[in-house]
Structure formats: C-alpha cells, structure tokens
Design an enzyme around this catalytic site. Sequence first.
Site, short mmCIF file in Angstrom:
data_model
loop_
_atom_site.label_atom_id
_atom_site.label_comp_id
_atom_site.label_asym_id
_atom_site.label_seq_id
_atom_site.Cartn_x
_atom_site.Cartn_y
_atom_site.Cartn_z
N ASN A 1 38.63 48.79 46.95
CA ASN A 1 38.94 49.05 45.54
C ASN A 1 37.67 48.89 44.71
O ASN A 1 36.71 48.25 45.14
CB ASN A 1 40.05 48.12 45.04
CG ASN A 1 39.75 46.65 45.30
OD1 ASN A 1 38.77 46.12 44.80
ND2 ASN A 1 40.59 45.99 46.10
N PRO A 2 37.63 49.48 43.51
CA PRO A 2 36.41 49.42 42.68
C PRO A 2 35.95 48.01 42.35
O PRO A 2 34.74 47.77 42.24
CB PRO A 2 36.81 50.20 41.43
CG PRO A 2 37.83 51.17 41.90
CD PRO A 2 38.62 50.41 42.94
N TYR A 3 36.88 47.08 42.19
CA TYR A 3 36.48 45.69 41.93
C TYR A 3 35.65 45.15 43.08
O TYR A 3 34.54 44.64 42.89
CB TYR A 3 37.72 44.83 41.70
CG TYR A 3 37.43 43.35 41.64
CD1 TYR A 3 36.56 42.83 40.69
CD2 TYR A 3 38.04 42.46 42.53
CE1 TYR A 3 36.29 41.47 40.64
CE2 TYR A 3 37.78 41.10 42.48
CZ TYR A 3 36.91 40.61 41.53
OH TYR A 3 36.64 39.26 41.48
N GLY A 4 36.16 45.26 44.29
CA GLY A 4 35.42 44.79 45.46
C GLY A 4 34.13 45.54 45.68
O GLY A 4 33.10 44.96 46.04
N LYS B 1 31.47 44.37 43.13
CA LYS B 1 30.93 43.06 43.52
C LYS B 1 30.01 43.19 44.73
O LYS B 1 28.97 42.52 44.80
CB LYS B 1 32.08 42.10 43.84
CG LYS B 1 32.80 41.55 42.63
CD LYS B 1 31.96 40.50 41.91
CE LYS B 1 32.75 39.79 40.84
NZ LYS B 1 31.97 38.73 40.16
#
Length: 406
Positions: free
Chosen positions: A211-214, A217
Amino acid sequence: MIPLNRRASQTRGGMEYFDARRKPHNVGKVIAALVLTTLCIFILKQSPGFGGSSVFSRHEPGVTHVLVTGGAGYIGSHASLRLLKDNYRVTIVDNLSRGNMGAVKVLQELFPQPGRLQFIYADLGDQKTVNKIFAENAFDAVMHFAAVAYVGESTLEPLRYYHNITSNTLLILEAMASHGVKTLIYSSTCATYGEPEKMPIVETTRQLPINPYGKAKKMAEDIILDFTKGRKDMAVMILRYFNVIGSDPEGRLGEAPRPELREHGRISGACFDAALGIIPGLKVKGTDYPTTDGTCIRDYIDVTDLVDAHVKALNKAEPSKVGIYNVGTGRGRSVKEFVDACKKATGVNIKIEYLSRRPGDYAEVYSDPTKINTELNWTAQYTDLKESLSVAWRWQKSHPRGYGSN
C-alpha cells in the site's frame, strides 16, 4: 515682532514653540523615561532570549536537545513526555493536521520550566521553514514521527502520502546535513514488509509493501540509508513498529484523532467510540483471511513500550552505524481476540458489523523482536492486551471529546 496678544506657545508655520516656564516639568518627564528605559534594558538582558538567542539556540554541556517532529500526535506526544521525564530538552514541531494542541498544553503544564520544552507550529513540507527551524535551534538529535499514517487513506490519496512521508523526510535530512545534526531516530513501520510468506518477521525479511503508506515509508528508509553511506558521522536508528495501542499509565495523555479521521483510525479508537456510543458499533473489515478465525492477525505494541524503545535507540545510537529494529511483542492476536479484550476492558457489549476486506490490508503480521531484545536491551513490558486497553479506556472515558473535555 510677536504681537503682544499672542501666547509664546502658539504655532507659527507648522512648528511649535514651548513656553520656557514649562521646561523643568518636561525635563522631569525625560529623566523618568530614561530611568524606565534603562531598567527595561537591564531586565531584558537578564532574560534567556535577549539578543535573539535562547537556551534552545545554544548547545549546552550535559543537555541533549531533541527535535520531535509530529510531537503533538499520539505517539509523538508520548515520546515527548518520556524525553522530558528523562531530562532531555525538547522542541516539538507539528502543523496540527493530525496532532492535537491539547497534548502539547498538557506537556507544557507538566514541564513549565524555561528551557525544557518549546512548540513550533510549522509545516515540514516547506523547505524554507524547515531550514529556519534548524538555523534557529541547536538540535543534538531528531526523532522523526511526523507522518500521515492510515493504510486505507493512503490507497485513496497516494500522492499525499508520498509528499508527506517521503518528500518531508528528504527535507529533514537536508536540514540535518546543513546544520550538523548527526543523530536520527526514524519512525518506520511493519507496513514496509507487506505480506511476507513466513512469520514471524525479522529485520532481514524482504520488504515488499503493498500500500502507498508502506511504500512511502520504505522509500524514506532507502533515502536515509543512501544518505548515511556518504556520511560516516551519522548515527541512525530505524524502528519498524507494529500496531500501537494503549496510553500513558498515569492518564495524562491519550489518543485523540480528529473526528473526520475516525473512519481511518486504529481499531482501538473504533472500539472505544463504539463503547462510548459515538458510533453505533464496530466495523470489522475482513473475515475471510487465511487465519484461524478468518480475521487479520496483528502484533499489538503498547505505546509506553514503544517510546521506551525510541529512548533506548537514542541512547545506543553510534556514529557511522545504522540500526534497524522491529518493535513488537512477538505475538500475533486476531482482530476477534482484540475485540473480545476491548469488550472486557470497557465492560460494554460492543455491537460488531462484519464487512469485506479493506484495500491494502494483509492477513498476518507479527514480529520477531530478538534483535532489539539483544542489542538494545529492550523487551515489551505491557503485553496484557486487556490491561493496555483498560488503561487507554480510562483516558477515553474521561475525555470523550479528546483533549477538549475532561
């Protein structure tokens, strides 16, 4: 000649002429003003900020000044509390888009002494602002928490996540390099691993975020690693932590997401909202995962343990070294287990609604904390799920509207 009937104090040609008989009175006023001005200058010189300088702008022997980005947020405020308790000097920078000024006020009331804590309202996406903050403050270390951090939201607004997480981290690193700040404790996430085939997750597990969050990061981590390769004086710790729960055991701080963000928030927040009657019930997203009871399995880490790991990482950080650590309990619990514990902690029979999976979620994630146990002498202490939720519930129950109520 001046006509006899004109007073000497009358104006001529836009100028004013004063009667000599009033001079002693005016001289007295001037003398009084000079005395007052001298007194004010003397008092000002005694103040820490005289001449544009303050204790925050000077390095002081025996004092470690830590910049805490995102320090008004849930985790950042708890980290700031721990640092202040341990006699660090703390500067919080936050734009309050996700954080809460109420948390900062609690810290200011707990530590009102000059030179302990300052708050700067700023956007870390503004390069000039970031450089100004570093230029005006003598930081010894940075704890970088500031980030948007909701998996579901990241799938809806991916560009926002890349800007906020990846780009902002780059600006922080550039400012650190320009101003000689050589210690970084970076707040990362288990979301960088994606959905590994093998459990538990170790630090060498391949990172394949889904996902874009992971992904954001992971990109920030890569930038940090590349940056440190050319700078042997940098001391860096990257902490990949798992699902955070709990709150300050003494009830001073808690989790208070903005109302518009509740739908994206942590499962604990949703459980408490349901128990308080703010929402009609808890929505469990996904019951068809390849797990024992069909719900996701996660490693729940208490925020008090998490900030302890950050402080230990700060104390152990060494120049020319990068430490990467998983911060978790090493035990996975299913969402159904979590909900049962939340019901017991709150004493409320929360209504549960089962829905389809949330985009970007993964079935099972839990850590192997052996490395951090061994190298940083850190072990999770608050591992009773019901007890952590009970502590958090006490704060939520006494603050149903967050920091705006008590």
